[in-house]
Motif scaffolding. Structure first.
Motif, PDB file in Angstrom:
ATOM      1  N   MET A   5      18.275 -22.562  23.485  1.00 18.14           N
ATOM      2  CA  MET A   5      19.089 -23.732  23.745  1.00 18.14           C
ATOM      3  C   MET A   5      18.363 -25.398  23.343  1.00 18.14           C
ATOM      4  SD  MET A   5      21.511 -22.278  22.591  1.00 18.14           S
ATOM      5  CE  MET A   5      22.937 -20.617  23.040  1.00 18.14           C
ATOM      6  N   THR A   6      17.530 -25.523  24.410  1.00 19.39           N
ATOM      7  CA  THR A   6      17.326 -26.845  23.892  1.00 19.39           C
ATOM      8  C   THR A   6      16.022 -27.322  23.422  1.00 19.39           C
ATOM      9  OG1 THR A   6      15.658 -26.711  26.279  1.00 19.39           O
ATOM     10  CG2 THR A   6      17.948 -27.223  26.214  1.00 19.39           C
ATOM     11  N   GLU A   7      15.047 -26.645  23.518  1.00 14.96           N
ATOM     12  CA  GLU A   7      14.145 -26.685  21.935  1.00 14.96           C
ATOM     13  C   GLU A   7      14.272 -26.078  20.822  1.00 14.96           C
ATOM     14  OE1 GLU A   7      11.234 -28.132  23.346  1.00 14.96           O
ATOM     15  OE2 GLU A   7      11.977 -28.310  24.681  1.00 14.96           O
ATOM     16  N   VAL A   8      14.819 -25.191  20.892  1.00 14.87           N
ATOM     17  CA  VAL A   8      14.455 -24.343  20.043  1.00 14.87           C
ATOM     18  C   VAL A   8      16.326 -24.906  19.401  1.00 14.87           C
ATOM     19  CG1 VAL A   8      15.262 -22.448  18.338  1.00 14.87           C
ATOM     20  CG2 VAL A   8      13.883 -22.072  20.045  1.00 14.87           C
ATOM     21  N   ALA A   9      17.618 -24.737  19.517  1.00  8.52           N
ATOM     22  CA  ALA A   9      18.949 -24.925  19.293  1.00  8.52           C
ATOM     23  C   ALA A   9      18.756 -26.273  19.352  1.00  8.52           C
ATOM     24  CB  ALA A   9      20.041 -24.728  19.636  1.00  8.52           C
ATOM     25  N   ARG A  10      17.799 -27.329  20.138  1.00 12.11           N
ATOM     26  CA  ARG A  10      17.926 -28.782  20.066  1.00 12.11           C
ATOM     27  C   ARG A  10      19.691 -29.149  20.904  1.00 12.11           C
ATOM     28  NH1 ARG A  10      13.334 -29.761  19.873  1.00 12.11           N
ATOM     29  NH2 ARG A  10      11.841 -28.544  18.219  1.00 12.11           N
ATOM     30  N   PHE A  11      19.796 -29.053  21.859  1.00 11.53           N
ATOM     31  CA  PHE A  11      20.622 -29.422  22.411  1.00 11.53           C
ATOM     32  C   PHE A  11      20.606 -30.050  23.493  1.00 11.53           C
ATOM     33  CE2 PHE A  11      23.569 -25.406  21.140  1.00 11.53           C
ATOM     34  CZ  PHE A  11      24.564 -25.773  20.959  1.00 11.53           C
ATOM     35  N   ASP A  12      21.042 -31.308  23.943  1.00 17.37           N
ATOM     36  CA  ASP A  12      20.400 -31.799  25.014  1.00 17.37           C
ATOM     37  C   ASP A  12      20.988 -30.743  26.362  1.00 17.37           C
ATOM     38  OD1 ASP A  12      21.868 -33.747  27.049  1.00 17.37           O
ATOM     39  OD2 ASP A  12      20.261 -34.672  26.334  1.00 17.37           O
ATOM     40  N   GLU A  13      20.303 -31.466  27.541  1.00 16.11           N
ATOM     41  CA  GLU A  13      19.962 -30.492  28.682  1.00 16.11           C
ATOM     42  C   GLU A  13      21.395 -30.909  29.282  1.00 16.11           C
ATOM     43  OE1 GLU A  13      16.714 -32.099  31.098  1.00 16.11           O
ATOM     44  OE2 GLU A  13      15.294 -31.132  29.614  1.00 16.11           O
ATOM     45  N   ASN A  14      21.874 -31.832  28.840  1.00 17.51           N
ATOM     46  CA  ASN A  14      23.533 -31.509  30.195  1.00 17.51           C
ATOM     47  C   ASN A  14      24.190 -31.196  29.232  1.00 17.51           C
ATOM     48  OD1 ASN A  14      22.878 -34.099  31.649  1.00 17.51           O
ATOM     49  ND2 ASN A  14      23.130 -35.457  29.911  1.00 17.51           N
ATOM     50  N   MET A  15      24.100 -30.527  27.941  1.00 20.83           N
ATOM     51  CA  MET A  15      24.990 -29.071  27.608  1.00 20.83           C
ATOM     52  C   MET A  15      24.719 -27.799  27.939  1.00 20.83           C
ATOM     53  SD  MET A  15      26.847 -29.681  24.756  1.00 20.83           S
ATOM     54  CE  MET A  15      27.274 -28.427  24.257  1.00 20.83           C
ATOM     55  N   MET A  16      23.714 -27.749  29.360  1.00 21.89           N
ATOM     56  CA  MET A  16      23.755 -26.270  29.422  1.00 21.89           C
ATOM     57  C   MET A  16      24.743 -25.826  30.342  1.00 21.89           C
ATOM     58  SD  MET A  16      21.282 -24.531  27.603  1.00 21.89           S
ATOM     59  CE  MET A  16      20.797 -23.072  28.537  1.00 21.89           C
ATOM     60  N   THR A  17      25.300 -26.927  30.985  1.00 25.14           N
ATOM     61  CA  THR A  17      26.435 -26.096  31.993  1.00 25.14           C
ATOM     62  C   THR A  17      27.109 -25.781  31.639  1.00 25.14           C
ATOM     63  OG1 THR A  17      25.359 -27.640  33.488  1.00 25.14           O
ATOM     64  CG2 THR A  17      28.168 -26.905  33.674  1.00 25.14           C
ATOM     65  N   PRO A  18      28.024 -26.409  29.608  1.00 27.27           N
ATOM     66  CA  PRO A  18      28.680 -26.064  29.401  1.00 27.27           C
ATOM     67  C   PRO A  18      28.572 -24.858  28.829  1.00 27.27           C
ATOM     68  CG  PRO A  18      28.581 -27.917  28.443  1.00 27.27           C
ATOM     69  CD  PRO A  18      27.832 -27.748  29.626  1.00 27.27           C
ATOM     70  N   ILE A  19      27.492 -24.811  28.424  1.00 25.29           N
ATOM     71  CA  ILE A  19      26.883 -23.474  27.564  1.00 25.29           C
ATOM     72  C   ILE A  19      27.056 -22.592  28.327  1.00 25.29           C
ATOM     73  CG2 ILE A  19      24.540 -22.511  26.668  1.00 25.29           C
ATOM     74  CD1 ILE A  19      24.025 -24.776  25.362  1.00 25.29           C
ATOM     75  N   MET A  20      26.326 -22.328  29.381  1.00 28.13           N
ATOM     76  CA  MET A  20      26.779 -21.351  30.332  1.00 28.13           C
ATOM     77  C   MET A  20      28.356 -20.851  30.934  1.00 28.13           C
ATOM     78  SD  MET A  20      23.778 -20.147  30.516  1.00 28.13           S
ATOM     79  CE  MET A  20      23.749 -19.165  31.925  1.00 28.13           C
ATOM     80  N   VAL A  21      28.953 -21.883  31.037  1.00 26.46           N
ATOM     81  CA  VAL A  21      30.375 -21.613  30.881  1.00 26.46           C
ATOM     82  C   VAL A  21      30.601 -20.505  29.751  1.00 26.46           C
ATOM     83  CG1 VAL A  21      32.543 -21.838  31.039  1.00 26.46           C
ATOM     84  CG2 VAL A  21      30.639 -23.296  32.086  1.00 26.46           C
ATOM     85  N   ILE A  22      30.869 -20.468  28.793  1.00 25.70           N
ATOM     86  CA  ILE A  22      30.802 -19.926  27.216  1.00 25.70           C
ATOM     87  C   ILE A  22      30.485 -18.543  27.397  1.00 25.70           C
ATOM     88  CG2 ILE A  22      30.307 -20.016  24.580  1.00 25.70           C
ATOM     89  CD1 ILE A  22      30.306 -22.732  24.468  1.00 25.70           C
ATOM     90  N   ALA A  23      29.071 -18.685  27.833  1.00 25.94           N
ATOM     91  CA  ALA A  23      28.085 -17.291  28.384  1.00 25.94           C
ATOM     92  C   ALA A  23      29.281 -16.361  29.337  1.00 25.94           C
ATOM     93  CB  ALA A  23      26.833 -17.654  28.908  1.00 25.94           C
ATOM     94  N   GLY A  24      29.618 -16.788  30.026  1.00 31.76           N
ATOM     95  CA  GLY A  24      30.302 -16.483  31.354  1.00 31.76           C
ATOM     96  C   GLY A  24      31.427 -16.222  30.937  1.00 31.76           C
ATOM     97  N   LEU A  25      32.337 -16.612  29.733  1.00 27.32           N
ATOM     98  CA  LEU A  25      33.777 -16.178  29.433  1.00 27.32           C
ATOM     99  C   LEU A  25      33.073 -15.845  28.646  1.00 27.32           C
ATOM    100  CD1 LEU A  25      35.155 -20.213  28.075  1.00 27.32           C
ATOM    101  CD2 LEU A  25      35.708 -18.574  30.194  1.00 27.32           C
ATOM    102  N   GLY A  26      32.207 -15.124  27.562  1.00 25.78           N
ATOM    103  CA  GLY A  26      32.126 -13.751  27.330  1.00 25.78           C
ATOM    104  C   GLY A  26      32.127 -12.979  27.926  1.00 25.78           C
ATOM    105  N   MET A  27      31.610 -12.899  28.536  1.00 24.53           N
ATOM    106  CA  MET A  27      30.763 -12.224  29.760  1.00 24.53           C
ATOM    107  C   MET A  27      32.112 -11.370  30.810  1.00 24.53           C
ATOM    108  SD  MET A  27      27.994 -13.441  32.300  1.00 24.53           S
ATOM    109  CE  MET A  27      26.557 -13.808  31.541  1.00 24.53           C
ATOM    110  N   ALA A  28      33.679 -12.517  31.048  1.00 27.11           N
ATOM    111  CA  ALA A  28      34.279 -11.991  31.372  1.00 27.11           C
ATOM    112  C   ALA A  28      35.291 -11.579  30.259  1.00 27.11           C
ATOM    113  CB  ALA A  28      35.391 -13.111  31.577  1.00 27.11           C
TER     114      ALA A  28
END
Length: 400
Positions: A235-258
């Motif tokens: 997400m940070t190197e390929v998609a070029r998201f800021d590192e601060n975006m990783m928490t909401p990205i992981m929440v999105i992954a968690g919502l998908g898991m739910a």
């Protein structure tokens, strides 16, 4: 009124198992969030601190069959209470351990009840369910893992970063005690699995379908861990998201898991656990390849994070039910080994997914490894389908 009361009691019982899933999910995944804090406080390297993750997985692998073998003859309610108390004690010891060695020991000990709780809990959930809704009930327990990743782990990581990682594990210990109390209060007293000796239950290890299902779990779910182990650099190197975006990205992954967790349970009840597992794994192959090809597009990367998380957890309940139905007379032992095999998949996916990165193929390369692992899992499903089909034909011929 009696029917409504029975339905209400069943739902409450499943919620107690869900609380156990939250406790164990936080126990397992919290370590990843506070790893730098633990390393700093102990003056050890990040790789050395990472051994605290690996030794937990080792505890799960060893503890799953051993603890069920020892405790399987006792009523499930009492066993589940005891396992949660063990989780509470292990996390409390970890939170106060002054040395790296004692931390390793406590992480190993707290890993021992993990597989046994989920294995026994899955069998209990299936017995509490109405006919045809077994996988749906099992998915309620595993929903605890998704809740842990959406709420518990981010909250505990925040506390660990800003106050102390030791407080985070004290909170988990308290959560485990609350779970034990809720099980004592609301879970019905079901009889023990049987009076069968462990040596008799262990005969399940001689069945070919047991090892094929274990392979589906260990290899097929390796696709999930090849993806999620390296999601941050993706997400940070390929998609070029800021590192601060990783928490909401992981929440999105968690919502998908739910969402995927509940969907998988319903699909397994409707179509059968084996068919559902087969379809989900082959879809996972395509989605992981799509992740590798399109992750440079940020909106697509976010969407696929949700979808991949959903697929990854949708397969859990179907695989668990597949194992339970294929191990008559040894359900709890076989079910618990699924947790051991899932942790093998964790290690396998993370290790193999890291090899192409180390070889210089970039941060999208683990997705191709994950797709290959999921494809092997799909072929194992086809093999199992053929075995069941051949066996049914033989029975029909014998009856005729």
């Amino acid at each position: 009124m009696k029917i409504l009361k029975l339905i209400s009691n069943t739902k409450t019982s499943l919620i107690t198992l869900c609380l156990g899933g939250i406790s164990l999910g936080m126990t397992e995944f919290m370590m990843m969030g506070v790893l730098p804090d633990v390393a700093k406080s102990l003056s050890v390297s990040i790789p050395d601190a990472g051994h605290l993750i690996a030794i937990y997985a080792l505890g799960v692998i060893i503890g799953a069959p051993v603890m069920v073998g020892i405790l399987g003859k006792y009523p499930p309610k009492r066993v589940l209470i005891g396992l949660m108390i063990s989780v509470a004690a292990g996390n409390l010891l970890f939170s106060v351990a002054p040395t790296y060695t004692l931390l390793l020991i406590s992480r190993f000990l707290v890993g021992l009840p993990h597989g046994a709780f989920f294995g026994i809990g899955a069998v209990v959930a299936s017995k509490l369910a109405d006919p045809g809704s077994e996988a749906k009930s099992v998915s309620v327990m595993f929903a605890g893992l998704t809740i842990a990743n959406i709420i518990g782990v981010p909250l505990g990581t925040f506390i660990g970063h800003n106050v102390s990682w030791r407080i985070s594990f004290i909170i988990i210990s308290a959560m485990a005690l609350i779970t034990a109390a809720s099980i004592k209060r609301w879970l019905p007293m079901l009889p023990s699995q049987s009076d069968t000796k462990f040596s008799e239950s262990a005969k399940v290890f001689k069945k070919s379908e047991f090892w094929i299902i274990t392979g589906i779990s260990a290899i097929g779910t390796g696709g999930l861990f090849a993806w999620i182990s390296y999601i941050a650099p993706l997400m940070t190197e390929v998609a070029r998201f800021d590192e601060n975006m990783m928490t909401p990205i992981m929440v999105i992954a968690g919502l998908g898991m739910a969402v995927g967790n509940f969907a998988g349970g319903r699909l397994a009840d409707r179509f059968s656990p084996l068919k559902t597992t087969s379809y989900l794994l082959i879809i996972m192959v395509g989605v992981l390849i799509l992740v590798a090809l399109t992750s440079h597009i940020q909106p697509v990367a976010i969407l696929l994070t949700f979808i991949t998380g959903g697929l990854a957890f949708a397969v859990i309940a179907p695989m668990q039910m597949l194992m339970i139905r294929s191990a008559k007379g040894a359900e709890m032992l076989a079910s618990s080994t699924m947790q051991a095999s899932a942790n093998m998949g964790n290690a396998l996916g993370a290790f193999l997914g890291g090899l192409p990165i180390a070889a210089g193929f970039g941060y999208t390369s683990p997705e191709y490894v994950g797709a290959f692992l999921a494809l092997i899992g799909f072929f194992l499903c086809l093999l199992l389908t053929w075995i069941f089909s051949t066996r049914n034909k033989s029975k029909k011929v014998a009856i005729a």
